[in-house]
Each structure stands twice: as C-alpha cells, then as structure tokens.
Design an enzyme around this catalytic site. Structure first.
Site, PDB file in Angstrom:
ATOM      1  N   HIS A  34     -30.596  11.857  17.006  1.00 52.61           N
ATOM      2  CA  HIS A  34     -30.102  12.081  15.911  1.00 52.61           C
ATOM      3  C   HIS A  34     -30.893  11.559  14.969  1.00 52.61           C
ATOM      4  CE1 HIS A  34     -28.622   7.830  16.130  1.00 52.61           C
ATOM      5  NE2 HIS A  34     -27.958   8.295  17.183  1.00 52.61           N
ATOM      6  N   HIS A  37     -32.329   7.927  15.292  1.00 56.01           N
ATOM      7  CA  HIS A  37     -33.549   7.633  16.179  1.00 56.01           C
ATOM      8  C   HIS A  37     -34.748   8.217  15.444  1.00 56.01           C
ATOM      9  CE1 HIS A  37     -30.186   8.616  19.395  1.00 56.01           C
ATOM     10  NE2 HIS A  37     -30.907   7.423  19.860  1.00 56.01           N
ATOM     11  N   ASP A 150     -27.981  -1.457  16.658  1.00 55.57           N
ATOM     12  CA  ASP A 150     -27.842  -2.326  17.857  1.00 55.57           C
ATOM     13  C   ASP A 150     -28.278  -3.847  17.453  1.00 55.57           C
ATOM     14  OD1 ASP A 150     -26.936  -0.211  20.139  1.00 55.57           O
ATOM     15  OD2 ASP A 150     -28.328   0.609  18.713  1.00 55.57           O
ATOM     16  N   ARG A 187     -22.893   8.836  21.228  1.00 58.04           N
ATOM     17  CA  ARG A 187     -21.524   8.674  21.863  1.00 58.04           C
ATOM     18  C   ARG A 187     -20.562   9.197  20.733  1.00 58.04           C
ATOM     19  NH1 ARG A 187     -23.289   3.625  24.367  1.00 58.04           N
ATOM     20  NH2 ARG A 187     -23.177   4.137  26.532  1.00 58.04           N
TER      21      ARG A 187
HETATM   22  P1  AMP Z   1     -29.972   4.545  22.069  1.00 66.98           P
HETATM   23  O1  AMP Z   1     -30.525   5.982  22.229  1.00 66.98           O
HETATM   24  O2  AMP Z   1     -28.713   4.411  21.599  1.00 66.98           O
HETATM   25  O3  AMP Z   1     -30.327   3.571  23.087  1.00 66.98           O
HETATM   26  O4  AMP Z   1     -30.854   4.134  20.925  1.00 66.98           O
HETATM   27  C1  AMP Z   1     -32.161   4.156  20.709  1.00 66.98           C
HETATM   28  C2  AMP Z   1     -32.802   3.461  19.695  1.00 66.98           C
HETATM   29  O5  AMP Z   1     -32.117   4.003  18.382  1.00 66.98           O
HETATM   30  C3  AMP Z   1     -32.262   1.977  19.532  1.00 66.98           C
HETATM   31  O6  AMP Z   1     -33.137   1.125  19.071  1.00 66.98           O
HETATM   32  C4  AMP Z   1     -31.144   1.977  18.354  1.00 66.98           C
HETATM   33  O7  AMP Z   1     -30.807   0.688  17.759  1.00 66.98           O
HETATM   34  C5  AMP Z   1     -31.566   3.124  17.603  1.00 66.98           C
HETATM   35  N1  AMP Z   1     -30.489   3.921  17.104  1.00 66.98           N
HETATM   36  C6  AMP Z   1     -29.286   4.342  17.460  1.00 66.98           C
HETATM   37  N2  AMP Z   1     -28.500   4.972  16.525  1.00 66.98           N
HETATM   38  C7  AMP Z   1     -29.063   4.364  15.071  1.00 66.98           C
HETATM   39  C8  AMP Z   1     -28.347   4.685  13.918  1.00 66.98           C
HETATM   40  N3  AMP Z   1     -27.517   5.218  13.550  1.00 66.98           N
HETATM   41  N4  AMP Z   1     -29.309   3.954  12.843  1.00 66.98           N
HETATM   42  C9  AMP Z   1     -30.581   3.320  13.299  1.00 66.98           C
HETATM   43  N5  AMP Z   1     -31.103   3.463  14.540  1.00 66.98           N
HETATM   44  C10 AMP Z   1     -30.430   3.736  15.507  1.00 66.98           C
END
Ligand code: AMP
Length: 282
Positions: A34, A37, A150, A187
C-alpha cells in the site's frame, strides 16, 4: 524489474552492483503493498542508485495462534506497483529458501523487545531480527528503509545494526494514513465496513490523548484510562496495550515530561492493528 527467487542469485546481483561502485537501497516488506510501503520505496529510489524490495511473509515472526496462514497476499498487484515505482529488483524467495532444513540460528535483541508488541507477541522480534539480518546479508544494502508505523521494530533494527556492527544505514519514514485517518496496514483488508468504523477510533484516540496532554494532563495513567474508555465504546474492539513511553528505550513513563511515544495495539475483529504518535508536553 527483475524478480529474484534465490539467495544465490540475489547475492551475486548485489555483488555486481557494489563492484560497479553503485549503492543499494533496500525495502523489506511482507507484501500486500500500500502507499505506506510505497513511500519507503520512493525514498529508496530518490536516495540510491539501485533499489531492491523484498516480499517475504516471515513464518518466524508469527505465533502459533496468529494469522500466518491467512496473511493477505496480492503478488500480481505488488509486482505492478513496484515496477511502476522503478524498483530494480524484487527479492521474492519462498520459505524453504530462507529457512532450509536444519536452520538453527536466531538473533535476540534484548531490552526494548520486552515492551509493547514484544510483551504480547513472544518470539515476534526474534523472528523479525533474524530475518532482517539474513536479508541484509543477502541483499547487502547501503541503506535500508523502515516505517515509523512499526516504531518498536524500527528501534529493534537500529539496535541490531549498532550492536552487531552492520554496515547499513537505517532510514526511517513517517507513518502514512488513509484519508479517513486509519494507519495503512496490510491487515486493514481483514476489516468489514463496520469494523473499519471501529478501527478509526484508534487514530482518534491518539488525537484525544494529544489534546489532553496539550491542555495540561501529564499523568499517563489518566490518559490511558481515558483512551481505554474511548476505544471500548466501539464494538468488536479489544485493547492489547496502550503504552505511553520513552520514544527511544520504550520504557513506560508515569509522567509525560517532554517527549513521549503513545503506542496502541487494538484487535478489531480478527485484525490486530497498531498505531502511534509522538507527543510533546511543552
Ligand atoms: P510489513 O509489510 O507490514 O512488514 O511492512 C514493511 C515495511 O513497511 C515496514 O518497515 C513498515 O514499518 C512499513 N509500513 C507499513 N505500513 C506503513 C505505513 N502505514 N506507513 C509507513 N510505513 C509503513
């Protein structure tokens, strides 16, 4: 964009880029991408010669009762988004490539992992630290991009890099929200329309806390209590934690003096959502 499935191929690509004198920006993800990312990917593109993203749903960071088996995936759309964004390589290994038979080694970052998500998801940060160290060894990035969404994960990775003398610069990017204020998360796809309404209370709770602190409330427990009641008004919400803590070492603060992190984890239906903001008490 080249899609790379094996550790061997990814390592030799990284070696070739480095021997060309170019630098590598790396964005690790679990896919179902999204705008949050993509903001990391955009930063990598603007700061580095070559950008690598990874998609790997890391089994080691899911507990036995968590959502590994149903974690959302949208690989075709992810590939389209990453190639449109100009990513050079997508590292997209399967689980056996990362954790072959006989895998025995794990990385444990102590201290800050005992709070917040670490307290409610035992083994989570061990899984995160282990896979991130492996990915760093495979992709050999000069810079790696992580979101402040995160917040604790970011602090854990910074600690890992410092303590193990890794040659990578950790770059943080701000939390990205949907127009309605909900923190973007893979999620969020689990949410029904009604649950999404409930989930909006999480960000509103952070605003409420900020307002209260600005109008002079400095006692963490009274803010926590207010937030508990505020979130509980919505159906299908179950608070995991409300933390008001030091933004660096994540230890709880009784009194909000100066800067603090407010971090929430709330289950809405089956989705466990997190959000946070920094507050400052003038
Ligand atoms: P994930 O796919 O959830 O493991 O996230 C991958 C990376 O994207 C991690 O560094 C997260 O902190 C970052 N991330 C996920 N959601 C967001 C968001 N809403 N804003 C900024 N970074 C995000």
């Amino acid at each position: 964009m080249q899609i790379v499935k094996t550790v061997g191929e990814m390592k030799s690509i990284a070696r070739a880029i480095r021997s060309n004198g170019e630098n590598i920006g790396f964005t690790p993800t679990m896919g179902c991408l999204h705008a949050g990312h993509m903001s990391l990917v955009a930063k990598s593109k603007s700061e580095c010669d070559r950008s690598v993203a990874s998609i790997f749903i890391n089994p080691a960071q899911f507990g036995p009762t968590e959502d590994l088996a149903v974690y959302p995936q949208s690989i075709d759309q992810d590939i389209a988004l990453l190639s449109e964004a100009g990513v050079d390589y997508l590292f997209y290994p399967d689980a056996a490539e990362i954790y072959p038979d006989g895998f025995k080694t794990h990385v444990e970052v102590e201290g800050i992992t005992q709070f917040l998500c670490g307290a409610s998801r035992p083994g989570f940060f061990r899984g995160v630290a282990t896979v991130v160290l492996k990915l760093f060894n495979i992709v050999a990035p000069h810079k790696a991009y992580f979101g402040e969404k995160d917040w604790q994960q970011l602090r854990v990775i910074e600690t890992l890099v410092r303590d193990l003398n890794l040659d990578v610069e950790i770059c943080a990017a701000p939390l990205i929200r949907d127009e309605d204020g909900l923190a973007m998360s893979s999620r969020n796809r689990y949410l029904t329309t009604r649950q999404r309404q409930s989930a909006l209370k999480i960000n509103r709770a952070l605003s409420l806390a900020r307002d209260k602190i600005q109008s002079g409330e400095h006692r963490s427990e009274s803010i926590r209590q207010l937030l508990r009641e505020f979130i509980a008004e919505e159906p299908e919400t179950e608070i995991d934690y409300i933390s008001i803590c030091d933004a660096n070492n994540l230890s709880e603060k009784e009194i909000i003096d100066g800067k603090a992190l407010i971090a929430l984890a709330v289950k809405v239906g089956s989705a466990r959502l997190i959000d946070n903001c920094i507050v400052e008490n003038a």
